[in-house]
Design a protein around this motif. Structure first.
Motif, mmCIF file in Angstrom:
data_model
loop_
_atom_site.group_PDB
_atom_site.id
_atom_site.type_symbol
_atom_site.label_atom_id
_atom_site.label_comp_id
_atom_site.label_asym_id
_atom_site.label_seq_id
_atom_site.Cartn_x
_atom_site.Cartn_y
_atom_site.Cartn_z
ATOM 1 N N THR A 353 0.828 -1.211 0.000
ATOM 2 C CA THR A 353 0.000 0.000 0.000
ATOM 3 C C THR A 353 0.858 1.256 0.000
ATOM 4 O O THR A 353 0.651 2.188 -0.790
ATOM 5 C CB THR A 353 -0.940 0.020 1.212
ATOM 6 N N GLY A 354 1.839 1.290 0.892
ATOM 7 C CA GLY A 354 2.725 2.454 0.960
ATOM 8 C C GLY A 354 3.547 2.623 -0.300
ATOM 9 O O GLY A 354 3.761 3.752 -0.777
ATOM 10 N N TYR A 355 4.000 1.524 -0.865
ATOM 11 C CA TYR A 355 4.816 1.592 -2.073
ATOM 12 C C TYR A 355 3.990 2.107 -3.240
ATOM 13 O O TYR A 355 4.470 2.916 -4.056
ATOM 14 C CB TYR A 355 5.386 0.211 -2.392
ATOM 15 N N ALA A 356 2.745 1.674 -3.319
ATOM 16 C CA ALA A 356 1.853 2.151 -4.381
ATOM 17 C C ALA A 356 1.631 3.654 -4.250
ATOM 18 O O ALA A 356 1.590 4.378 -5.262
ATOM 19 C CB ALA A 356 0.516 1.408 -4.317
ATOM 20 N N ALA A 357 1.496 4.126 -3.013
ATOM 21 C CA ALA A 357 1.293 5.565 -2.788
ATOM 22 C C ALA A 357 2.517 6.356 -3.217
ATOM 23 O O ALA A 357 2.399 7.433 -3.821
ATOM 24 C CB ALA A 357 0.974 5.814 -1.324
ATOM 25 N N LEU A 358 3.720 5.837 -2.904
ATOM 26 C CA LEU A 358 4.942 6.509 -3.312
ATOM 27 C C LEU A 358 5.077 6.560 -4.826
ATOM 28 O O LEU A 358 5.492 7.573 -5.394
ATOM 29 C CB LEU A 358 6.157 5.802 -2.705
ATOM 30 N N LYS A 359 4.730 5.464 -5.464
ATOM 31 C CA LYS A 359 4.785 5.416 -6.925
ATOM 32 C C LYS A 359 3.844 6.460 -7.536
ATOM 33 O O LYS A 359 4.200 7.163 -8.466
ATOM 34 C CB LYS A 359 4.398 4.014 -7.410
ATOM 35 N N GLN A 360 2.628 6.539 -6.975
ATOM 36 C CA GLN A 360 1.656 7.490 -7.491
ATOM 37 C C GLN A 360 2.120 8.930 -7.265
ATOM 38 O O GLN A 360 1.977 9.796 -8.132
ATOM 39 C CB GLN A 360 0.296 7.267 -6.810
ATOM 40 N N GLU A 361 2.694 9.167 -6.097
ATOM 41 C CA GLU A 361 3.207 10.503 -5.789
ATOM 42 C C GLU A 361 4.322 10.891 -6.753
ATOM 43 O O GLU A 361 4.407 12.033 -7.217
ATOM 44 C CB GLU A 361 3.731 10.544 -4.354
ATOM 45 N N SER A 362 5.173 9.919 -7.093
ATOM 46 C CA SER A 362 6.251 10.175 -8.027
ATOM 47 C C SER A 362 5.707 10.499 -9.410
ATOM 48 O O SER A 362 6.180 11.412 -10.094
ATOM 49 C CB SER A 362 7.174 8.965 -8.111
ATOM 50 N N LEU A 363 4.658 9.777 -9.825
ATOM 51 C CA LEU A 363 4.041 10.031 -11.124
ATOM 52 C C LEU A 363 3.385 11.409 -11.157
ATOM 53 O O LEU A 363 3.478 12.134 -12.150
ATOM 54 C CB LEU A 363 3.002 8.946 -11.439
#
Length: 366
Positions: A353-363
């Motif tokens: 969940t946290g990794y997905a959020a970081l990925k989205q934030e980066s995008l």
């Protein structure tokens, strides 16, 4: 026995304040361990010989007046009925005596005191005092035993009075940071008050043994603050001044520790820059080895491989998850759970969940 160093409480206070001032200072001041935290360092070394007995610890600076339901203060070795926080640990610190059975005061003696004081809150003060005295007398011959007990009582008195000093300066420091800078005059006065308190309670030998490491870190922290708050210096000049200060410090563990920690900021920045330019694994390793040494560079290289592997599996997971949600949204969750178990272990699944959020934030930022 390898010698351990604590970043002192004063340095931690300064660091916490500087966090509010600038990220750059965080990278220069980042500590290893909080001296105000009352958690025991469980590592230890024990050595018995004709002139010394060694053992190792951390460091409580407040909370010495608490209550407890434990009332039995009768001990033989001092290790009976240990509180839960100390159970399964080994005594940290050292008691060293010379050939005449006189106490040799060391920083390790302070760690020994701190080891038992770290249980404050689980045990009341009377219980801890009795426990420490029993431990000392069981493991130490006279007159060293009575000398160590006397210094322990002085140390407890010092910690109580130190807490009052810290409390009196707490609000002043907070007010100073509201303007975006720390009042170094307040810092200097606080340091002087602590120095005066030490001189009232301890002799010079004990002050040097107990607090010389703390003072070195304090002086470093103040120097870094002075540089950071100097508005007449450019960022380049400040960086040069920091490096110059560290280069003039006496060689030893403290200097090495500060230099390694000061490299953390540069390590992060250069790693991001090099990865953005497509640097090879060998190029990253060479840079890291220069900054933090070969063992750390090897560990970071291993983490890079693990992260890349996780990222690859995560991208596969995201693609398949989206496909399942598109094809059969009502019943996809069972298959998604199975997919997670196939691709990730228990620890990795907690990161999703946290990794997905970081990925989205980066995008989003791009």
């Amino acid at each position: 026995m390898s010698k351990k160093y604590r970043v002192p409480y004063f340095a931690l206070v300064i660091i916490a304040i500087v966090i509010a001032v600038t990220i750059a200072v965080i990278l220069w001041f980042k500590p290893d361990k909080s001296a105000a935290t009352v958690l025991a360092d469980t590592s230890t070394t024990v050595s018995n010989g004709s002139t010394n007995a060694m053992t190792d610890m951390s460091d409580p600076y407040n909370g010495l007046e608490v209550s407890s339901t434990q009332t039995n203060t009768e001990f033989t070795t001092g290790l009976e009925r240990l509180p839960s926080s100390l159970q399964g640990t080994q005594v940290d610190g050292e008691i060293i005596i010379d050939d005449n059975k006189q106490l040799v005061v060391t920083e390790g003696l302070r760690r020994l005191f701190d080891y038992f004081l770290s249980a404050m809150g689980e045990e009341d003060e009377a219980t801890i005092l009795a426990r420490v005295e029993s431990y000392i007398r069981h493991h130490t011959p006279e007159p060293a035993a009575s000398q160590a007990v006397a210094i322990f009582n002085q140390y407890v008195s010092y910690l109580k009075q130190l807490s009052k000093i810290e409390a009196s300066y707490g609000n002043l420091q907070l007010q100073a940071t509201k303007a975006g800078a720390l009042d170094l005059n307040v810092v200097g006065q606080r340091k002087q008050d602590v120095s005066n308190l030490r001189k009232q309670i301890f002799d010079d030998e004990t002050i040097k043994a107990f607090f010389s490491s703390d003072d070195s870190y304090d002086e470093y922290s103040v120097a870094m603050l002075e540089i950071e708050q100097n508005q007449l210096m450019s960022d380049m000049q400040k960086n040069a001044a920091r490096q110059d200060y560290v280069s003039r410090m006496p060689d030893g563990d403290i200097k090495s520790n500060i230099k390694q920690q000061a490299n953390i900021g540069e390590l992060i920045e250069r790693t991001e820059q090099m990865k953005a330019k497509g640097a090879s694994a060998q190029e990253l390793y060479n840079m890291r080895r220069e900054l933090v040494g070969a063992p750390a560079a090897t560990r970071l290289a291993k983490i890079d491989v693990e992260d890349a592997n996780f990222d690859q599996r995560f991208m596969q997971y995201q693609a398949q998850k989206q496909q399942l949600l598109t094809q059969n949204p009502d019943n996809a969750q069972i298959q998604i759970n199975q997919l997670e178990q196939q691709l990730f272990d228990d620890a990795e699944r907690k990161r999703l969940t946290g990794y997905a959020a970081l990925k989205q934030e980066s995008l989003d930022s791009n």
